[in-house]
Design a protein around this motif. Structure first.
Motif, short mmCIF file in Angstrom:
data_model
loop_
_atom_site.label_atom_id
_atom_site.label_comp_id
_atom_site.label_asym_id
_atom_site.label_seq_id
_atom_site.Cartn_x
_atom_site.Cartn_y
_atom_site.Cartn_z
N ALA A 49 0.77 -1.40 -0.11
CA ALA A 49 -0.10 -0.19 0.08
C ALA A 49 1.02 1.02 0.17
O ALA A 49 0.75 2.13 0.98
N CYS A 50 1.85 1.33 -1.06
CA CYS A 50 3.05 2.17 -1.05
C CYS A 50 2.42 3.57 -1.45
O CYS A 50 2.98 4.73 -1.36
N GLY A 51 1.19 3.61 -1.82
CA GLY A 51 0.51 4.95 -2.21
C GLY A 51 1.14 5.81 -3.56
O GLY A 51 1.70 5.08 -4.25
N ASP A 69 0.56 -1.29 -4.76
CA ASP A 69 -0.61 -0.49 -4.33
C ASP A 69 -1.72 -1.14 -5.18
O ASP A 69 -1.42 -1.46 -6.61
N GLN A 89 1.05 -3.28 -9.23
CA GLN A 89 -0.10 -3.28 -8.98
C GLN A 89 -0.61 -4.74 -8.29
O GLN A 89 -0.50 -5.50 -8.84
N CYS A 106 3.85 -2.04 5.88
CA CYS A 106 2.70 -1.58 5.56
C CYS A 106 2.12 -0.52 6.39
O CYS A 106 1.64 -0.73 7.64
N ALA A 110 -2.66 1.25 6.47
CA ALA A 110 -3.34 0.27 5.40
C ALA A 110 -3.95 -0.98 5.70
O ALA A 110 -4.62 -1.66 5.09
#
Length: 251
Positions: A49-51, A69, A89, A106, A110
């Motif tokens: 969930a690296c944004g 992500d 992704q 994480c 997230a």
């Protein structure tokens, strides 16, 4: 409007809304925790969930970064921001990367996209199975039954010459799930927009999470709010979990 549609429009605003986040301090803690608990000198890190890649931008100096992500619009920004990293992704609940990592992080709430204990256990097993023996997992448990306060209204704002953003949310818990409906009001170059950003976030009990970590195979340490101090139950600080993959348990 769905999250995918919303972030297609607002991914570019993400860093502005979260400009207050102490990415430097959090990255410093990650480095400290890895050095404190590491059993090897490996530097392969998976940022789940690296944004938009703000942690990766700092951590790339010490690790080989793979960012994951679910949102492709976030990843587009991350790839431009951190060209040295590899971004893919994917969903933490269905994690399948043919690589084992020395460190998995994480961060930024997230982990709460797991809305119940079954999902959380599945995700933690996914992390475990993607780690080398002695590998280190780091995540924050921002929403938990120790620090939950019902009904709080939060407002985030951005105020620039041509851009004004207000994001409003109220904390409401139902059956262990925080239905976080963020109301967005945007004025961008004299154009007005309004949307609702909907998230369903699990709110967990610390003791139950500890038992799941042990069941999966992690030796667990908990720190208070990205400090180097042990977390003390009942405080408002976020518990930061550092789990070490048990070298005596192979999977």
């Amino acid at each position: 409007m769905s999250n995918g549609q919303l972030y297609e429009k607002y991914a570019a605003y993400y860093d502005k809304i979260y400009s207050y986040v102490d990415y430097e301090g959090e990255s410093k803690f990650i480095n400290w925790a890895v050095n404190e608990h590491k059993t090897s000198s490996g530097v392969e890190l998976l940022d789940v969930a690296c944004g938009t890649g703000s942690h990766a931008l700092i951590l790339k100096n010490d690790f080989n970064i793979t960012g994951l992500d679910i949102n492709e619009n976030m990843l587009k920004i991350a790839r431009e921001k951190v060209v040295e990293a590899n971004f893919v992704q994917g969903d933490m609940k269905k994690l399948e990367i043919n690589v084992k990592f020395d460190v998995i992080i994480c961060i930024f709430s997230a982990i709460h996209y797991n809305t119940n204990y079954k999902e959380l256990e599945c995700t933690l097993k996914n992390f475990y199975n993607h780690m080398k023996n002695g590998g280190i997992l780091i995540y924050d448990l921002s929403f938990n039954t120790d620090n939950w306060i019902e009904g709080i209204v939060s407002v985030d704002t951005v105020a620039e010459d041509k851009l004004k953003i207000a994001r409003i949310c109220q904390s409401r818990l139902e059956n262990g799930i925080f239905n976080a409906n963020f109301v967005f009001l945007v004025k961008d170059n004299d154009k007005f927009d309004f949307d609702i950003d909907e998230h369903r976030l699990g709110v967990f009990e610390i003791d139950k999470v500890n038992k799941i970590m042990e069941k999966v195979g992690f030796k667990t340490f908990i720190y208070g709010d990205f400090t180097f101090e042990t977390w003390k139950g009942g405080e408002c600080q976020r518990p930061i979990y550092v789990g070490i993959k048990n070298t005596e348990r192979g999977r």
